[in-house]
Design an enzyme around this catalytic site. Structure first.
Site, mmCIF file in Angstrom:
data_model
loop_
_atom_site.group_PDB
_atom_site.id
_atom_site.type_symbol
_atom_site.label_atom_id
_atom_site.label_comp_id
_atom_site.label_asym_id
_atom_site.label_seq_id
_atom_site.Cartn_x
_atom_site.Cartn_y
_atom_site.Cartn_z
ATOM 1 N N HIS A 1 46.429 17.328 43.550
ATOM 2 C CA HIS A 1 45.893 17.890 42.478
ATOM 3 C C HIS A 1 46.175 19.525 42.528
ATOM 4 C CE1 HIS A 1 42.839 20.185 40.279
ATOM 5 N NE2 HIS A 1 42.608 18.934 39.712
ATOM 6 N N GLU B 1 44.921 22.453 42.336
ATOM 7 C CA GLU B 1 43.973 22.864 43.202
ATOM 8 C C GLU B 1 44.374 23.028 44.548
ATOM 9 O OE1 GLU B 1 40.230 21.962 41.591
ATOM 10 O OE2 GLU B 1 40.868 23.061 39.607
ATOM 11 N N ASN C 1 36.715 13.951 38.424
ATOM 12 C CA ASN C 1 37.046 14.793 39.679
ATOM 13 C C ASN C 1 35.852 15.887 39.777
ATOM 14 O OD1 ASN C 1 38.002 16.444 41.640
ATOM 15 N ND2 ASN C 1 39.493 17.290 40.337
ATOM 16 N N GLU D 1 48.622 16.667 34.578
ATOM 17 C CA GLU D 1 47.881 17.868 34.286
ATOM 18 C C GLU D 1 48.386 19.230 34.244
ATOM 19 O OE1 GLU D 1 43.458 16.372 35.970
ATOM 20 O OE2 GLU D 1 44.680 17.589 37.352
ATOM 21 N N GLY E 1 40.250 23.472 33.698
ATOM 22 C CA GLY E 1 39.337 24.393 33.883
ATOM 23 C C GLY E 1 39.229 25.791 32.948
ATOM 24 N N SER F 1 40.886 20.086 30.694
ATOM 25 C CA SER F 1 39.880 20.447 29.691
ATOM 26 C C SER F 1 39.441 19.309 28.679
ATOM 27 C CB SER F 1 40.238 21.706 29.024
ATOM 28 O OG SER F 1 40.232 22.822 29.739
ATOM 29 N N LYS G 1 35.289 17.946 42.066
ATOM 30 C CA LYS G 1 35.687 19.110 42.928
ATOM 31 C C LYS G 1 34.665 19.502 43.929
ATOM 32 C CE LYS G 1 38.064 20.342 38.747
ATOM 33 N NZ LYS G 1 38.861 21.648 38.039
HETATM 34 C C1 PEP Z 1 40.794 18.309 36.870
HETATM 35 O O1 PEP Z 1 39.970 19.062 37.788
HETATM 36 O O2 PEP Z 1 41.502 17.552 37.204
HETATM 37 C C2 PEP Z 1 40.380 18.826 35.586
HETATM 38 C C3 PEP Z 1 41.388 18.491 34.725
HETATM 39 O O3 PEP Z 1 39.682 19.766 35.291
HETATM 40 P P1 PEP Z 1 39.228 20.163 33.869
HETATM 41 O O4 PEP Z 1 38.521 18.803 33.048
HETATM 42 O O5 PEP Z 1 37.746 21.021 34.015
HETATM 43 O O6 PEP Z 1 40.279 20.911 33.166
#
Ligand code: PEP
Length: 250
Positions: A95, A97, A9, A167, A173, A213, A11
């Site tokens: 997601h 976000e 992803n 998630e 992040g 992460s 973003k």
């Molecule tokens: C994501 O955006 O779905 C995500 C898991 O981000 P990160 O790996 O940066 O935590």
């Protein structure tokens, strides 16, 4: 056996030129690998370039969002038909976000899921609890509600292509990762709920990815859990070497 999925992803990162540079470095690194499905989800503006870059290879391309309507006066939005016309095969839905900053709700995720399935897009439905929900002992309730509303009322026969990404919002992040045990517990809960609502065979085939992460350093341990069928990777997917190492860990 469920084939692992490793999805990137990106973003709101990478211009088309940067996306092309990524592919130049990344594709040779994963050319030999056949064990996992690799999906790149760039910003919408990059989709055409990434699709042209991956061409006949096995790497698939997904969008990060879409609208649930077939078409209409929805300025700035993208429809499922537009994505499939380009050659996009996957779409991330719900997601955190998008839930946090763009008013995505369990209900809009449900509507988008119906539309994505109708257009034969493979949906990657994201669910996960916020920190205060985990600390308040509400994780189970939140995950049960989010998956329940997303798939509720959909004919189980149609749900076969669906992928779910667990998630935990507090791990996205932030550099904090759920322990492999925490993730496996959540995945078991989600699979159990899908079995209850859509039947055992849908649940057994369902790929549940972990996101939050994931990095080259922790990927092997997380992906080593039998309940974890792959990863949705944000930050670490922006760098071709680090994303290729995560693919290698699967
Ligand atoms: C994501 O955006 O779905 C995500 C898991 O981000 P990160 O790996 O940066 O935590």
């Amino acid at each position: 056996m469920r084939t692992p999925v490793i999805a990137a992803n990106w973003k709101m990162y990478k211009t088309p030129t940067e996306a092309e540079s990524f592919l130049t470095a990344f594709l040779p690194l994963v050319r030999e690998q056949t064990k996992s499905e690799i999906v790149l989800c760039p910003p919408a503006i990059d989709l055409t370039f990434v699709l042209a870059g991956v061409q006949a290879g096995s790497v698939r391309v997904g969008a990060q969002n879409m609208h649930f309507a077939e078409e209409g006066a929805y300025t700035g939005e993208i429809s499922a038909a537009m994505l499939t016309a380009l050659g996009v095969t996957h779409v991330i839905l719900g997601h955190s976000e998008r839930r946090q900053y763009f008013a995505e709700t369990d209900e809009t995720v449900h509507r988008k899921l119906i539309t994505a399935l109708k257009h034969r897009l493979t949906p990657i439905v994201c669910i996960g609890e916020r920190l205060e929900e985990r600390e308040g002992g509400e994780t189970e309730e939140v995950l049960t509600r989010q998956i329940g509303v997303a798939i509720g009322g959909i004919d189980p026969a149609q749900l076969a292509p669906m992928i779910v990404a667990y998630e935990p919002v507090w791990a996205i992040g932030t550099g904090k990762t759920a322990t492999p045990e925490m993730a496996a517990d959540a995945h078991r809960l989600i699979r159990g709920e899908v079995a209850r609502l859509a039947g055992k065979s849908v649940a057994e085939r369902l790929r549940i990815l972990y996101g939050g992460s994931v990095k080259p350093e922790n990927a092997a341990t997380l992906l080593g859990q039998p309940e974890i069928d792959g990863a949705l990777v944000g930050g670490a997917s922006l760098d071709p070497q680090s994303f290729a190492k995560i693919v290698g860990a699967a």
